[in-house]
Scaffold this active site. Sequence first.
Site, PDB file in Angstrom:
ATOM      1  N   ASP A  27      31.776   0.196   0.748  1.00  0.00           N
ATOM      2  CA  ASP A  27      31.156  -0.001   2.050  1.00  0.00           C
ATOM      3  C   ASP A  27      30.233  -1.216   1.938  1.00  0.00           C
ATOM      4  OD1 ASP A  27      30.527   0.148   4.690  1.00  0.00           O
ATOM      5  OD2 ASP A  27      30.094   2.291   4.702  1.00  0.00           O
TER       6      ASP A  27
HETATM    7  C1  NOJ Z   1      29.475  -0.165   7.368  1.00  0.00           C
HETATM    8  C2  NOJ Z   1      30.157   1.088   7.832  1.00  0.00           C
HETATM    9  O1  NOJ Z   1      29.643   2.204   7.130  1.00  0.00           O
HETATM   10  C3  NOJ Z   1      31.654   1.047   7.674  1.00  0.00           C
HETATM   11  O2  NOJ Z   1      32.206   2.199   8.237  1.00  0.00           O
HETATM   12  C4  NOJ Z   1      32.213  -0.194   8.289  1.00  0.00           C
HETATM   13  O3  NOJ Z   1      33.608  -0.212   8.175  1.00  0.00           O
HETATM   14  C5  NOJ Z   1      31.596  -1.391   7.576  1.00  0.00           C
HETATM   15  N1  NOJ Z   1      30.163  -1.374   7.772  1.00  0.00           N
HETATM   16  C6  NOJ Z   1      32.158  -2.712   8.089  1.00  0.00           C
HETATM   17  O4  NOJ Z   1      31.745  -2.943   9.376  1.00  0.00           O
END
Ligand code: NOJ
Length: 761
Positions: free
Chosen positions: A295
Amino acid sequence: MKITTISILTLFAVTTMNAQNKAHLDKTKPIEERIDLLMKQMTLEEKVGQMNQYNGFWEVTGPAPKGGTAELKYEHLRKGWVGSMLTVRGVDQVRAVQKIAVEQTRLGIPLIIGFDVIHGYKTLSPIPLAEAASWDLAAIKKSAQVAAAEASASGINWTFGPMVDISREARWGRVMEGAGEDPFLGSKIAEARVKGFQGDSFGDLEKVNTIAACAKHFAAYGFSESGKEYNTVDIGNATLYNTVLPPFKAAKDAGVRTFMNSFNILNGIPATGNKFLQRDILKGKWNFNGYVITDWASIREMIIHGFAADGKEASQRAVEAGADMDMESHLYVAELVNLVKEGKVDVKLVDDAVRRILRVKFELGLFDNPFLYCDEKREKETVGSKANNDTVLDMAKKSIVLLKNEKNLLPLKKSGQKIALIGALAKDKTSPLGSWRIAAEDNSAVSVLEGMQQYKGNQLTYEKGADLTVGKTTFVDELVFNTTDKSGFEAAKKIASTADVVVMVLGEHGFQSGEGRSRTNLDLPGVQQELLEEIYKVNPNIVLVLNNGRPLALPWAAEKIPAIVEAWQLGTQTGNAVAQVLYGDYNPSGKLPMSFPRNVGQCPIYYNFHNTGRPTNSENNVFWSHYTDVEKTPQFPFGFGLSYTTFEYKNLKLDKSTYSKGEKVNVSVELTNTGYFDGKEVVQLYIRDVTASLSRPVKELKGFELVELKKGETKTIRFTLTENELGFFDNNGNYLVEPGTFKVFVGTNSDEVKETEFVLK
Ligand code: NOJ
C-alpha cells in the site's frame, strides 16, 4: 548542457535497446520462457526498477513523499527504474509515460498502469458496500465489467480493487469500499468482482476491455481497533482464518492477478513486512503466482511503526516478507541494489518478484503491444456511453434497501400529490458519486431532485433546509462538518406543512466515508437531525432517503419516521434510481450487508457472533451479556430489507435427518409472494455447528438466492450444503468438518428465519 547529456544518453539507450536480443517478444513462445529470455538481459538495477511504482504527476491518493518530484520520476522512468505508475489516466497521459518506458529505456519494458477503479471509472456505480446490498452477483460482475471497459479504454491496465476486507466496524470509513461484515457474502462478491474486472479467463487478449484486479488489503485492515483509520489490528487466528482470509482466498481462486498488502500491523507485525501472510499463506499455501504491491508508502511506514530502523532495513524486511512492488515509498529503488550487493538480500528474492511482475505484464499483452490500451477512438466511444449508464442505473436500483414502510406510504402515487423534497443532499450532484471517484467530474451525478422531476404528475417543491458541509469537498482535504446554520428551516417547514408527502434526503456527504474518514458518531451530521424533527412536527408523512457510506445509528428516525429508504451513494445515476424506486417503477429488493446499530456504543455489532456463557437472561438478574441502556439487537439486522410486496416462507425441509461425512445435505423451502406487487426476495440460508472443537458463531450465512416471484406465485427454493459449507478453520489454519448436530435456518434476514436441524455422523 544537461538536456544535451540526456539526449545523448537517450540516443545511446535506444541504440543499445535495438542491439538487445528481442526473443522475448516472440508471441509464440510460452510466457515463462519469454520471462527467462528477458530476465537474462536485465541488470540488477533494471530488475529493481520493475519493483518500483510511482504515482503520476497530477493527482495524489496519499501523502506525497519528500523528494518525489516529477523531475526525479521522469529521470527514473528514462533509466528503466520504474515498473509501474498509478493515477496516470487517459490515453494521452498513459501514452506519454509508456512511450518513455518503451522507447527510451535500454530494454523497453512497458509500464503497467494502475488506478483506483473502485466503483467505476468515470461512469460510477454505487459504492461497493451499496452494490453488496443487492446480493446480485451477476449485476455486481457486470458493474465491474463496465468499470474495466472504461478504465482499459483510458489506458489503464490494472485496478486496485476489489477491496475484500471484511469489517464489522461502522465507524471505519472504508466500509464503503467493501462488501460488509460477512465472509461468505464477501467471498462470493470478491469472485464476482474479480471476474468482472479481469474477465472469466484473464490473459485472453481478444478482450482488451478487461484489466488486472487486485485483492486488498492483505490482511485484516478492516479490523482496525475501534474503526479508527490505519489503527492497530490485534485478532486471533480463529477470526483471521474464518473471517478475514476467506474472501482473499476466493479472489485468488477466481484468478486475481495481484494482491495489495495493508497499512496495519497484525498482532505486532506490519502487514507489509509480514512473511507469514505474504509468503507462508499467499504464495505458499495458496500457491499464488501473481505479485503483491505494497500500500502507499507502507514500506517506509514500517519505520514509524518501529519495525525497521531506517529505509534500508524496511526494504529488506518488506522484500523478505514477499512484498514485490513498492508503491510510493521510493525505497526499493534506493536500497535494494545495495542490499543485494552487500549480501543482505538474496538476489533470488528480487528475481522472484520481478518474474511475478513480468508475468502479469506479459499476460496483459503489454509486450506484444504496449499501446494496446491507448486507443483514443475506443476511449471516446466507451467512457460515459449510454450502455454504461444503463448498467450503473440498473445496479443502483438493485442496491437500494427499503428499511421501513408503514401504512404503505411508498410507493408514491404518481399524480395529484403535493410532494415536498427537502435536504441539501437532494440537490447535490457530487456527493452521490461517493468516495473513490477520481476520474469522475464533480457535479456529474443525477441528483434526486432531477430524478424526481422526471415524474411530472405531481407538484414538486424543493428546499434544502440546511447545508451539510462548510468548506471544501475534495478527496484530499479534511472536510468541515460543523454546520450550525438553521436559517433554511422555516422555508423547508413551509413547503412541508402543505405537502401530502415529504421526501427528505439526509445523511453523509460522499467524502465523509472512504479512506481517512473514520467517525465516532453514526448520526446525521450537522443540523440534519434537528431539521428532521422540526419537519416531523409539521408533517409526519415523511419518506426519509438516506445517503451514507456506512451503517448509521438513527434510533429516533427508526421509531418515528414511517418510511425509510437506504440509498447509500449510488453513483452517476443516483437520482434516477431513487426516483424510480420511490414511484414504484422498481420494487426494491436490497438487503443490508452490515448490521445497523441502535447507537455507536454497540459497535462492533454483527450477526455471526459467538455465544457468551450467558447470552440470555431467564432469571431477571443482571449477570448476563448485555448493555443496561440499550437492547441487545441491532436496529436493522444483517440481511434485512423489505419490498413493496410481502413474502411468506413455508415448509423448510431437509431430505434426511442424519448424514454421513461427504454426503450432500439438500435443503428446500417454499416461498410465496403474498403481496400486491411482483418482486424479488433474497432467500438466505444460515447454519450453526452446535458443538465443535472451537466455539462456532450462532449463525453463519452459507447460501443465498435472489428469487423473482410474480404476485401470488410460489416457488420451491433448494440449497445444497457440502463439506465446503459445514466446516471451519482451526487455529492452525486446518479446515475441519466435525460430526455432530447442525442447525439450518432459512429466512428473509439473519434474524427472521425458519429453523430445522440434522446430525452429521
Ligand atoms: C491507499 C489505499 O489504502 C489503497 O487502497 C489505494 O489503492 C492506494 N492508496 C492507491 O491510491
